[in-house]
Motif scaffolding. Structure first.
Motif, short mmCIF file in Angstrom:
data_model
loop_
_atom_site.label_atom_id
_atom_site.label_comp_id
_atom_site.label_asym_id
_atom_site.label_seq_id
_atom_site.Cartn_x
_atom_site.Cartn_y
_atom_site.Cartn_z
N ALA A 188 0.84 -1.20 0.00
CA ALA A 188 0.00 0.00 0.00
C ALA A 188 0.87 1.25 0.00
CB ALA A 188 -0.93 -0.01 1.21
N ARG A 189 1.94 1.20 0.82
CA ARG A 189 2.86 2.35 0.90
C ARG A 189 3.57 2.58 -0.43
NH1 ARG A 189 6.36 1.15 5.69
NH2 ARG A 189 4.34 0.65 6.56
N ARG A 190 4.01 1.49 -1.04
CA ARG A 190 4.71 1.61 -2.34
C ARG A 190 3.76 2.18 -3.40
NH1 ARG A 190 9.66 -1.44 -2.72
NH2 ARG A 190 10.11 -2.44 -0.72
N TRP A 191 2.50 1.75 -3.34
CA TRP A 191 1.51 2.23 -4.30
C TRP A 191 1.25 3.72 -4.07
CZ3 TRP A 191 -0.25 2.56 -8.71
CH2 TRP A 191 -1.57 2.86 -9.05
N GLN A 192 1.20 4.12 -2.79
CA GLN A 192 1.02 5.54 -2.45
C GLN A 192 2.18 6.37 -3.02
OE1 GLN A 192 0.48 6.18 1.75
NE2 GLN A 192 -0.73 8.01 1.33
N GLU A 193 3.39 5.83 -2.95
CA GLU A 193 4.56 6.54 -3.48
C GLU A 193 4.48 6.70 -5.00
OE1 GLU A 193 7.33 4.77 0.12
OE2 GLU A 193 7.75 4.16 -1.96
N VAL A 194 3.99 5.65 -5.67
CA VAL A 194 3.83 5.74 -7.13
C VAL A 194 2.84 6.85 -7.45
CG1 VAL A 194 2.93 4.54 -9.17
CG2 VAL A 194 4.41 3.32 -7.57
N LEU A 195 1.72 6.85 -6.72
CA LEU A 195 0.69 7.87 -6.98
C LEU A 195 1.21 9.27 -6.69
CD1 LEU A 195 -2.42 6.02 -5.49
CD2 LEU A 195 -1.91 6.41 -7.90
N ALA A 196 1.97 9.39 -5.59
CA ALA A 196 2.51 10.71 -5.23
C ALA A 196 3.46 11.21 -6.30
CB ALA A 196 3.21 10.62 -3.87
N ALA A 197 4.30 10.29 -6.84
CA ALA A 197 5.25 10.65 -7.89
C ALA A 197 4.52 11.12 -9.15
CB ALA A 197 6.16 9.46 -8.20
N GLU A 198 3.30 10.60 -9.33
CA GLU A 198 2.50 11.01 -10.49
C GLU A 198 1.74 12.31 -10.22
OE1 GLU A 198 -0.21 7.83 -11.20
OE2 GLU A 198 1.22 6.69 -12.40
N GLY A 199 1.84 12.78 -8.97
CA GLY A 199 1.13 14.00 -8.60
C GLY A 199 -0.33 13.76 -8.28
N SER A 200 -0.71 12.48 -8.10
CA SER A 200 -2.12 12.20 -7.80
C SER A 200 -2.28 12.00 -6.29
CB SER A 200 -2.56 10.99 -8.61
OG SER A 200 -3.03 9.97 -7.79
N THR A 201 -3.31 12.58 -5.71
CA THR A 201 -3.55 12.46 -4.28
C THR A 201 -4.95 11.88 -4.04
OG1 THR A 201 -4.16 14.80 -4.35
CG2 THR A 201 -2.01 14.27 -3.39
N PRO A 202 -5.01 10.57 -3.81
CA PRO A 202 -6.32 9.94 -3.58
C PRO A 202 -6.96 10.46 -2.27
CG PRO A 202 -4.54 8.36 -3.27
CD PRO A 202 -3.91 9.62 -3.73
N GLN A 203 -8.30 10.43 -2.22
CA GLN A 203 -9.00 10.98 -1.04
C GLN A 203 -8.84 10.09 0.17
OE1 GLN A 203 -12.97 12.05 -2.34
NE2 GLN A 203 -12.13 14.03 -2.96
N THR A 204 -8.76 8.78 -0.06
CA THR A 204 -8.52 7.87 1.08
C THR A 204 -7.17 7.20 0.87
OG1 THR A 204 -9.69 6.15 -0.13
CG2 THR A 204 -10.98 7.38 1.48
N ALA A 205 -6.58 6.74 1.97
CA ALA A 205 -5.26 6.12 1.90
C ALA A 205 -5.33 4.87 1.01
CB ALA A 205 -4.81 5.73 3.30
N PRO A 206 -4.42 4.76 0.03
CA PRO A 206 -4.45 3.60 -0.86
C PRO A 206 -4.16 2.31 -0.10
CG PRO A 206 -2.84 5.26 -1.60
CD PRO A 206 -3.30 5.66 -0.24
N THR A 207 -4.75 1.23 -0.58
CA THR A 207 -4.55 -0.08 0.04
C THR A 207 -3.93 -1.04 -0.98
OG1 THR A 207 -6.69 -0.89 -0.70
CG2 THR A 207 -6.65 0.23 1.43
N ALA A 208 -3.50 -2.19 -0.47
CA ALA A 208 -2.94 -3.21 -1.37
C ALA A 208 -4.00 -3.66 -2.37
CB ALA A 208 -2.44 -4.40 -0.55
#
Ligand SMILES: [Zn+2]
Length: 304
Positions: A188-208
């Motif tokens: 989940a953390r790694r996926w959050q990092e991918v999204l952050a690098a893309e400049g996308s900020t999901p409304q809820t914390a990403p999960t596996a």
């Protein structure tokens, strides 16, 4: 026919109750239900009341209760992170006195693995390795229906075998453990990092689970995270084949359900990497969330 057995799977938030008879046909419950796990002082009395309400006057021959924590040789809980009020308590004895039947306490992970091997996907196989992929990663070698727990009852910590000294810090204090590559929280953390690098900020914390869905939808960043994860899983499986040579591997847990993007690619890589190894069938678990309760029933069966 003899009285059925009761399995109590004591979880962090809910407790599963199962009435059944393990037999050659596997796991057919007579009845099963789920109740909230009581907490704090008096919790076991409250649990006994809920069990009595579930039984509604029916007799059981014996019962088993899973414990999410470590047990000593006398069935006393030495440490439960999720249910700290169990520390120092002989859960089986206390419940047994309240219910008036013999109750044995069993380790939750080992009980679930044993049930999966004996009554679930491993039924009919003498030598089964059960791998559970969740927040943590647990393994259990089950030979002839018995879990090999190790000399210090700590066998099966496959999630904490390091694959990289320079990898990420793991909850166990080492770096680069399998859990840091395949564990649900790390994914989940790694996926959050991918999204952050893309400049996308999901409304809820990403999960596996979100990561798995994104990979299925063809997101290259998600696929890259899972590619790294399945390579690590293949490496871990290869090490298992080399050390314990199981006849069957059963994969369970939340990520174990993601056969298409997690288990199948890992098995392809495993097969490509194998040299002298015998690659056994790798199959999904069959008992799902009820494996622990069936494990408690098997513990109860030992008492008769
Ligand atoms: Zn670790």
């Amino acid at each position: 026919m003899s009285a059925p057995l009761l399995g109590v799977d004591l979880g962090g938030t809910s407790t599963k109750l199962l009435l059944g008879r393990p037999g050659p046909d596997g796991a057919e419950p007579l009845e099963q239900t789920q109740v909230p796990t009581p907490r704090g002082p008096g919790a076991l009395d409250l649990l006994a009341d809920r069990v009595q309400a579930f039984l509604a006057g029916r007799t059981v021959a014996a019962a088993g209760v899973t414990v999410p924590g470590l047990l000593d040789g006398d069935g006393v809980v030495t440490r439960s992170v999720n249910l700290p009020w169990l520390d120092g308590v002989a859960v089986g004895d206390v419940l047994g006195t309240a219910l008036g039947v013999p109750v044995v306490a069993v380790h939750d992970g080992r009980a679930a693995a044993r049930a999966e091997a004996v009554l679930g996907a491993g039924r009919g196989h003498a030598d089964v390795y059960v791998l559970t992929l969740g927040t943590g990663i647990a393994g259990a070698q089950v030979i002839g229906g018995q879990v090999l727990a190790g000399a210090h009852l700590s066998a099966g910590e496959v999630g904490h075998v390091s694959q990289d000294d320079h990898g990420r810090l793991c909850s166990c204090g080492q770096r680069g453990c399998l859990e840091t590559l395949v564990g649900a929280e790390h994914l989940a953390r790694r996926w959050q990092e991918v999204l952050a690098a893309e400049g996308s900020t999901p409304q809820t914390a990403p999960t596996a689970r979100d990561l798995v869905e994104a990979a299925r939808a063809g997101h290259p960043g998600a696929s890259a995270v899972l590619d790294q994860a399945t390579t690590a899983l293949a490496r871990a499986l290869l090490a298992l084949l080399a050390t314990v040579d199981p006849g069957l591997v059963v994969v369970g847990g939340g990520l174990g359900q993601a056969a298409d993007v997690v288990v199948a690619p890992a098995v392809v890589k495993l097969t490509e990497r194998a040299t002298f190894h015998s690659v056994p069938p790798v199959v999904p678990s069959a008992l799902g969330p009820w494996a622990g309760a069936w494990g408690a029933v098997l513990g109860a069966a030992d008492q008769r």
